[in-house]
Design an enzyme around this catalytic site. Structure first.
Site, PDB file in Angstrom:
ATOM      1  N   ARG A 258       0.839  -1.203   0.000  1.00 36.02           N
ATOM      2  CA  ARG A 258       0.000   0.000   0.000  1.00 36.02           C
ATOM      3  C   ARG A 258       0.875   1.254   0.000  1.00 36.02           C
ATOM      4  O   ARG A 258       1.806   1.360   0.793  1.00 36.02           O
ATOM      5  CB  ARG A 258      -0.907   0.005   1.239  1.00 36.02           C
ATOM      6  CG  ARG A 258      -1.803  -1.221   1.274  1.00 36.02           C
ATOM      7  CD  ARG A 258      -2.730  -1.214   2.465  1.00 36.02           C
ATOM      8  NE  ARG A 258      -3.530  -2.438   2.446  1.00 36.02           N
ATOM      9  CZ  ARG A 258      -4.470  -2.746   3.319  1.00 36.02           C
ATOM     10  NH1 ARG A 258      -4.767  -1.889   4.287  1.00 36.02           N
ATOM     11  NH2 ARG A 258      -5.137  -3.873   3.217  1.00 36.02           N
ATOM     12  N   ARG A 273       2.289   1.439  10.454  1.00 35.28           N
ATOM     13  CA  ARG A 273       1.764   1.612   9.095  1.00 35.28           C
ATOM     14  C   ARG A 273       2.893   1.433   8.104  1.00 35.28           C
ATOM     15  O   ARG A 273       3.846   2.197   8.094  1.00 35.28           O
ATOM     16  CB  ARG A 273       1.140   2.999   8.928  1.00 35.28           C
ATOM     17  CG  ARG A 273       0.374   3.166   7.623  1.00 35.28           C
ATOM     18  CD  ARG A 273      -0.217   4.551   7.500  1.00 35.28           C
ATOM     19  NE  ARG A 273      -1.244   4.820   8.506  1.00 35.28           N
ATOM     20  CZ  ARG A 273      -2.513   4.450   8.399  1.00 35.28           C
ATOM     21  NH1 ARG A 273      -2.917   3.822   7.333  1.00 35.28           N
ATOM     22  NH2 ARG A 273      -3.368   4.737   9.342  1.00 35.28           N
ATOM     23  N   GLU A 345      -5.841  -1.200  14.993  1.00 33.45           N
ATOM     24  CA  GLU A 345      -6.707  -2.040  14.159  1.00 33.45           C
ATOM     25  C   GLU A 345      -5.874  -3.166  13.527  1.00 33.45           C
ATOM     26  O   GLU A 345      -4.906  -2.900  12.814  1.00 33.45           O
ATOM     27  CB  GLU A 345      -7.339  -1.177  13.071  1.00 33.45           C
ATOM     28  CG  GLU A 345      -8.246  -1.949  12.131  1.00 33.45           C
ATOM     29  CD  GLU A 345      -8.643  -1.106  10.917  1.00 33.45           C
ATOM     30  OE1 GLU A 345      -8.717   0.129  11.054  1.00 33.45           O
ATOM     31  OE2 GLU A 345      -8.841  -1.706   9.850  1.00 33.45           O
ATOM     32  N   SER A 348     -10.310  -6.203   9.890  1.00 37.12           N
ATOM     33  CA  SER A 348     -11.518  -5.545   9.438  1.00 37.12           C
ATOM     34  C   SER A 348     -12.368  -6.654   8.851  1.00 37.12           C
ATOM     35  O   SER A 348     -11.958  -7.286   7.886  1.00 37.12           O
ATOM     36  CB  SER A 348     -11.152  -4.531   8.357  1.00 37.12           C
ATOM     37  OG  SER A 348     -11.762  -3.307   8.602  1.00 37.12           O
ATOM     38  N   ARG A 386       0.954  -5.054  13.259  1.00 37.12           N
ATOM     39  CA  ARG A 386       0.334  -4.505  14.471  1.00 37.12           C
ATOM     40  C   ARG A 386       0.117  -5.602  15.511  1.00 37.12           C
ATOM     41  O   ARG A 386       0.149  -5.341  16.712  1.00 37.12           O
ATOM     42  CB  ARG A 386      -0.981  -3.821  14.122  1.00 37.12           C
ATOM     43  CG  ARG A 386      -0.743  -2.563  13.297  1.00 37.12           C
ATOM     44  CD  ARG A 386      -2.030  -1.900  12.898  1.00 37.12           C
ATOM     45  NE  ARG A 386      -1.788  -0.802  11.982  1.00 37.12           N
ATOM     46  CZ  ARG A 386      -2.760  -0.134  11.364  1.00 37.12           C
ATOM     47  NH1 ARG A 386      -4.028  -0.475  11.567  1.00 37.12           N
ATOM     48  NH2 ARG A 386      -2.451   0.845  10.552  1.00 37.12           N
TER      49      ARG A 386
END
Length: 427
Positions: A258, A273, A345, A348, A386
């Site tokens: 990403r 990130r 997070e 999802s 994470r």
RNA sequence: GGAGAGGUGGCCGAGUGGUCGAAGGCGGCACAUUGCUAAUGUGUUGUGGGCUCAAAAGGCCUACCGCGAGUUCGAAUCUCGCCCUCUCCGCCA
């Protein structure tokens, strides 16, 4: 993506969805173009009907030995007019198609309305550690000799990571552990391509909206996948499945790429990130009537991983404004990172109803013989970086070591604790 | 990368300019028949879009034989481009 028929008959619902998701699709323009399209379509189809009829007559006349030149010329003129109209129609179709791509999925009724602040914590598990003086994952990783962000920065820039020794093994162990965990619960392991075409990304709803976040290889017209959701959801692209084959539950490990354009900032240091990270992803293809239940069990599967690792987490039901473009409903799983002092997070879990299925051409033949689009769901199970942050920070000890969850022991060759390298040697 | 072959309905497989949405088979469905979840017979069985219909059913029209353009009065069938698959050669972890 919705089709015109649906939008035509559910105008209010769609309009509301666009507003609540804070999207900017031009519904009025779509409806206007739809009207024009049907008008033109009626005209051109009538003309085609006439052409077909007269062409057949020419065929019969020729067979009977009659002269047909005059009539042929007349039909040719008709054909020219058809071509012109068809061209206009194609233009309208393309314009509608462009606009339709920006119409988001409609949020489920159970989704709270509002922006991020309307998100609801629906449950929590475990005891978050909140003592003072806990170290964050970067300090721990450096002290243990298992993580070197500056090494990755030297070769690749910011947003990458290098794991070393037991740290590298930990990544491999987590991947294996999670794959085994899900496979034992009915998911089928899949190994997938990490480069896909634009169509595959479009099918999942990543394109056109997230174009800026994608790594592209223009020379090959390929994109690096931002998640294994893309190859998994596209696995049966363009096919018709049978009801007896459903549900299909898939799980895959993949690296994820990403660009995270514009996301650099204070909350993105270390492993929080990255441009490239590892993730185990689950995807389900299910009957529409089971979609809601499958979302709950999907979320439970992701939670199962966190529970097995003994990490405190909470489940957040996303509000309409925070919901992704293609999702109808979504639960985020957040791990408590004591060193960071915040929730991160790591998963999802989303229900896309038939939104992706329409784009991808995923249908099934129902017991009554009808063809329907099926429902797709996906959930991280879970993202590695994470998870690593939370794991290191949660299991740190006053002695400067990090205990490892019992569940990982078999995957770590029996290693139960990460300790600083002795005598300054590399871990 | 080079040479060749090929992509047709849920599947297999015919079809080289008209009456082909497409033979035949398998599978599915319905009915019939047989002393039973077998066998047989008959019929039926693609999808998208538009119009019609209060709606559904039905009806009419249109498009679709890998994708996209083109030739033609008319294209699954001819031409061009692209994608994919297979075989052989080359290259290669």
């Amino acid at each position: 993506m919705y089709d015109l028929k649906f939008i035509r008959s559910h105008e209010a619902l769609v309009r509301e969805a666009i507003a609540r998701k804070r999207e900017s699709a031009d519904l009025d323009r779509i409806l206007e173009l739809d009207r024009r399209r049907r008008e033109r379509l009626g005209e051109v189809e009538a003309m085609k009907s006439e052409r077909n009829r007269r062409s057949q007559e020419i065929g019969r006349a020729k067979a009977a030995g009659r002269e047909v030149d005059g009539e042929a010329a007349a039909v040719r003129a008709l054909g020219d007019r058809i071509q012109a109209l068809d061209e206009e129609l194609r233009g309208i179709d393309a314009a509608v198609e462009d606009l339709l791509q920006w119409v988001p999925n409609i949020p489920d009724e159970s989704v709270p309305i509002g922006d991020e602040s309307a998100n609801q914590v629906v449950r929590a598990w475990g005891e978050p550690r909140r003592e003072e003086g806990l170290r964050d994952h970067l300090e721990l990783g450096a002290a243990l000799g298992i993580l070197d962000i500056s090494a990755s920065a030297r070769m690749s820039g910011s947003g990458f990571s290098v794991h070393l020794g037991a740290g590298a093994r930990l990544q491999r162990a987590l991947i294996d552990f999670m794959l085994d965990f899900h496979c034992a619960r009915g998911f089928r392991e899949v190994r997938v391509p990490y480069l896909t075409r634009a169509e595959a990304l479009f099918g999942c709803g990543q394109l056109p909206k997230l174009h800026e976040d994608m790594y592209a290889l223009p020379a090959e017209e390929l994109f690096l996948i931002p998640t294994a959701e893309v190859p998994l959801t596209n696995l049966h692209r363009g096919t018709t499945l049978f009801e007896k084959d459903l549900p299909i539950r898939l799980v895959a490990y993949s690296p994820c790429f990403r660009r995270e354009a514009g996301a650099h900032g204070k909350q993105t240091h270390g492993l929080v990130r990255l441009h490239q990270f590892d993730k185990v992803e689950m995807v389900k293809l299910v009957l529409p009537e089971t979609g809601a239940d499958e979302l709950e069990s999907l979320t439970a599967a992701a939670e199962g991983v966190l529970q097995a690792l003994g990490l405190p987490y909470r489940v957040v039901l996303l509000a309409t404004g925070d919901l992704s473009f293609a999702a109808a409903k979504c639960y985020d799983l957040e791990l408590w990172a004591p060193g960071e002092g915040r929730w991160l997070e790591v998963s999802s879990c989303s229900h896309f109803t038939d939104f992706q299925a329409r784009r991808i051409g995923l249908r099934y033949r129902a017991a009554d013989g009808k063809l329907r689009h099926l429902h797709t769901l996906n959930g991280s199970g879970v993202a590695l970086p994470r998870l690593t942050v939370a794991l290191l920070e949660h299991y740190q000890t006053p002695q400067g070591t990090v205990r490892l969850p019992e569940a990982l022991a078999p995957y770590m060759g029996g290693l139960r604790e990460l300790a600083p390298p002795a005598g300054g040697a590399e871990g």
